[in-house]
Design a protein around this motif. Sequence first.
Motif, mmCIF file in Angstrom:
data_model
loop_
_atom_site.group_PDB
_atom_site.id
_atom_site.type_symbol
_atom_site.label_atom_id
_atom_site.label_comp_id
_atom_site.label_asym_id
_atom_site.label_seq_id
_atom_site.Cartn_x
_atom_site.Cartn_y
_atom_site.Cartn_z
ATOM 1 N N LYS A 139 0.828 -1.197 0.000
ATOM 2 C CA LYS A 139 0.000 0.000 0.000
ATOM 3 C C LYS A 139 0.868 1.255 0.000
ATOM 4 O O LYS A 139 1.995 1.251 0.486
ATOM 5 C CB LYS A 139 -0.890 0.046 1.261
ATOM 6 N N THR A 140 0.310 2.328 -0.525
ATOM 7 C CA THR A 140 0.950 3.630 -0.389
ATOM 8 C C THR A 140 0.699 4.172 1.010
ATOM 9 O O THR A 140 -0.285 3.826 1.672
ATOM 10 C CB THR A 140 0.419 4.625 -1.433
ATOM 11 N N GLY A 141 1.603 5.037 1.462
ATOM 12 C CA GLY A 141 1.474 5.665 2.771
ATOM 13 C C GLY A 141 1.512 7.170 2.662
ATOM 14 O O GLY A 141 1.942 7.737 1.659
ATOM 15 N N ASP A 142 1.067 7.849 3.718
ATOM 16 C CA ASP A 142 1.054 9.312 3.744
ATOM 17 C C ASP A 142 2.473 9.862 3.704
ATOM 18 O O ASP A 142 3.418 9.267 4.237
ATOM 19 C CB ASP A 142 0.372 9.819 5.012
ATOM 20 N N SER A 143 2.632 11.016 3.072
ATOM 21 C CA SER A 143 3.906 11.726 3.066
ATOM 22 C C SER A 143 3.654 13.164 2.646
ATOM 23 O O SER A 143 2.567 13.507 2.194
ATOM 24 C CB SER A 143 4.905 11.061 2.114
ATOM 25 N N LYS A 144 4.674 13.993 2.754
ATOM 26 C CA LYS A 144 4.562 15.383 2.306
ATOM 27 C C LYS A 144 5.011 15.551 0.860
ATOM 28 O O LYS A 144 4.442 16.326 0.118
ATOM 29 C CB LYS A 144 5.371 16.296 3.229
ATOM 30 N N CYS A 145 6.057 14.809 0.480
ATOM 31 C CA CYS A 145 6.538 14.961 -0.893
ATOM 32 C C CYS A 145 7.140 13.678 -1.445
ATOM 33 O O CYS A 145 7.085 13.435 -2.639
ATOM 34 C CB CYS A 145 7.553 16.098 -1.000
ATOM 35 N N LYS A 146 7.719 12.837 -0.592
ATOM 36 C CA LYS A 146 8.360 11.617 -1.061
ATOM 37 C C LYS A 146 7.344 10.498 -1.241
ATOM 38 O O LYS A 146 6.328 10.442 -0.557
ATOM 39 C CB LYS A 146 9.427 11.155 -0.060
ATOM 40 N N ALA A 147 7.641 9.593 -2.187
ATOM 41 C CA ALA A 147 6.823 8.390 -2.328
ATOM 42 C C ALA A 147 7.052 7.504 -1.109
ATOM 43 O O ALA A 147 8.181 7.248 -0.706
ATOM 44 C CB ALA A 147 7.209 7.652 -3.601
ATOM 45 N N CYS A 166 12.921 12.585 -3.164
ATOM 46 C CA CYS A 166 12.012 13.713 -3.421
ATOM 47 C C CYS A 166 11.793 13.926 -4.919
ATOM 48 O O CYS A 166 10.706 14.293 -5.348
ATOM 49 C CB CYS A 166 12.564 14.987 -2.800
ATOM 50 N N CYS A 167 12.830 13.714 -5.714
ATOM 51 C CA CYS A 167 12.751 13.958 -7.153
ATOM 52 C C CYS A 167 13.172 12.695 -7.906
ATOM 53 O O CYS A 167 14.349 12.566 -8.281
ATOM 54 C CB CYS A 167 13.634 15.135 -7.554
ATOM 55 N N PRO A 168 12.252 11.770 -8.132
ATOM 56 C CA PRO A 168 12.608 10.517 -8.793
ATOM 57 C C PRO A 168 12.613 10.652 -10.317
ATOM 58 O O PRO A 168 11.789 10.065 -11.026
ATOM 59 C CB PRO A 168 11.505 9.571 -8.322
ATOM 60 N N PHE A 169 13.559 11.436 -10.838
ATOM 61 C CA PHE A 169 13.579 11.701 -12.272
ATOM 62 C C PHE A 169 14.899 11.256 -12.882
ATOM 63 O O PHE A 169 15.966 11.348 -12.261
ATOM 64 C CB PHE A 169 13.374 13.192 -12.554
ATOM 65 N N GLN A 170 14.819 10.803 -14.112
ATOM 66 C CA GLN A 170 15.988 10.529 -14.940
ATOM 67 C C GLN A 170 15.811 11.280 -16.247
ATOM 68 O O GLN A 170 14.689 11.441 -16.732
ATOM 69 C CB GLN A 170 16.122 9.031 -15.230
ATOM 70 N N CYS A 171 16.922 11.770 -16.822
ATOM 71 C CA CYS A 171 16.834 12.475 -18.091
ATOM 72 C C CYS A 171 18.161 12.363 -18.819
ATOM 73 O O CYS A 171 19.178 11.985 -18.241
ATOM 74 C CB CYS A 171 16.441 13.939 -17.898
ATOM 75 N N VAL A 172 18.150 12.715 -20.100
ATOM 76 C CA VAL A 172 19.337 12.593 -20.942
ATOM 77 C C VAL A 172 20.372 13.672 -20.637
ATOM 78 O O VAL A 172 21.486 13.611 -21.137
ATOM 79 C CB VAL A 172 18.954 12.659 -22.436
ATOM 80 N N CYS A 173 20.007 14.643 -19.806
ATOM 81 C CA CYS A 173 20.918 15.768 -19.514
ATOM 82 C C CYS A 173 21.869 15.462 -18.365
ATOM 83 O O CYS A 173 22.343 16.379 -17.704
ATOM 84 C CB CYS A 173 20.101 17.013 -19.188
ATOM 85 N N GLY A 174 22.114 14.196 -18.112
ATOM 86 C CA GLY A 174 23.076 13.834 -17.084
ATOM 87 C C GLY A 174 22.498 13.108 -15.898
ATOM 88 O O GLY A 174 23.249 12.528 -15.104
ATOM 89 N N CYS A 175 21.167 13.128 -15.725
ATOM 90 C CA CYS A 175 20.532 12.438 -14.597
ATOM 91 C C CYS A 175 20.195 11.000 -14.995
ATOM 92 O O CYS A 175 19.019 10.645 -15.165
ATOM 93 C CB CYS A 175 19.274 13.182 -14.163
ATOM 94 N N THR A 176 21.230 10.208 -15.173
ATOM 95 C CA THR A 176 21.030 8.835 -15.637
ATOM 96 C C THR A 176 21.353 7.808 -14.558
ATOM 97 O O THR A 176 21.396 6.610 -14.843
ATOM 98 C CB THR A 176 21.897 8.551 -16.875
ATOM 99 N N ASP A 177 21.574 8.249 -13.327
ATOM 100 C CA ASP A 177 21.840 7.311 -12.239
ATOM 101 C C ASP A 177 20.576 6.526 -11.898
ATOM 102 O O ASP A 177 19.448 6.980 -12.135
ATOM 103 C CB ASP A 177 22.314 8.061 -10.993
ATOM 104 N N ASP A 178 20.765 5.343 -11.319
ATOM 105 C CA ASP A 178 19.628 4.574 -10.842
ATOM 106 C C ASP A 178 18.874 5.360 -9.771
ATOM 107 O O ASP A 178 19.478 6.085 -8.975
ATOM 108 C CB ASP A 178 20.091 3.240 -10.251
#
Length: 255
Positions: A139-147, A166-178
């Motif tokens: 189940k999902t749980g309560d939070s302010k910003c994080k999953a 807080c920011c679960p993003f990947q992009c071609v501009c260098g944010c390619t880490d797991d």
Amino acid sequence: MTSTILNQPQKMQMGFSQPVSGLPPSLQYLAGLDQIIIKQRLEALEVLTGFETRNRYEVLNNQGQQIFFVQEESSLCERCFFPFNRGMTLHVTDNNSQEVIQYRREFKCCTGCCWCADGCCSMQFTVESPIGRPLGYVKTGDSKCKAHMKVYDSNNQHMFTLWGPCCPFQCVCGCTDDIEFPITDPSLQTRVGNIAKQWRGCCVETFTKADQFCLSFPADMTVECKVLLLGAVFLTEFYIFEQQKKNNNNGGGIY
């Protein structure tokens, strides 16, 4: 091309004298693993048209061999008009086409609000193995910003907790880490595993929704717990990354 482990139940009996109590025999293979890969298949229709198709996944060992296959069953109407709220059943079959696990969630008018994700807007997968026998819940749980996600057994006892970044993003501009989702005990003091959303390359990440995850856990963890944590991977996929890919123009849906 992904290879497949054939005659799966016979091979899995090697090194394990007793099958896991109450579970389908083919799940016994998980008893010897400390890592599995979950790879979403590319859907040509979805790539070309953006039409929301039923998701399909391969579950692989760390040698790239397929050990399970996952296919979504859902309503065409709900996929078209309520893609994030849709009810679904994920059917998990072994390499002998025997269904060994089901992950089910019901349609909900409201899902994904982080402030009430443990209440009226909770997203939940019910886990059954064998089919018809509840094994637990994710189940999902309560939070302010994080999953925030929680894993429960069939008696609704809290077993594991996951917190995303807080920011679960990947992009071609260098944010390619797991993107890491540590798995801890309910007290958050002991880390017992990890879910990592892996980078699949610029073209796949930019133009498709075909995500790939790596689930790690102790080799001696019970098979029941490993099955529940596999459900946490799918909750992570639908709660965060399915919405993020569709809503990338407004910052990612739930955040």
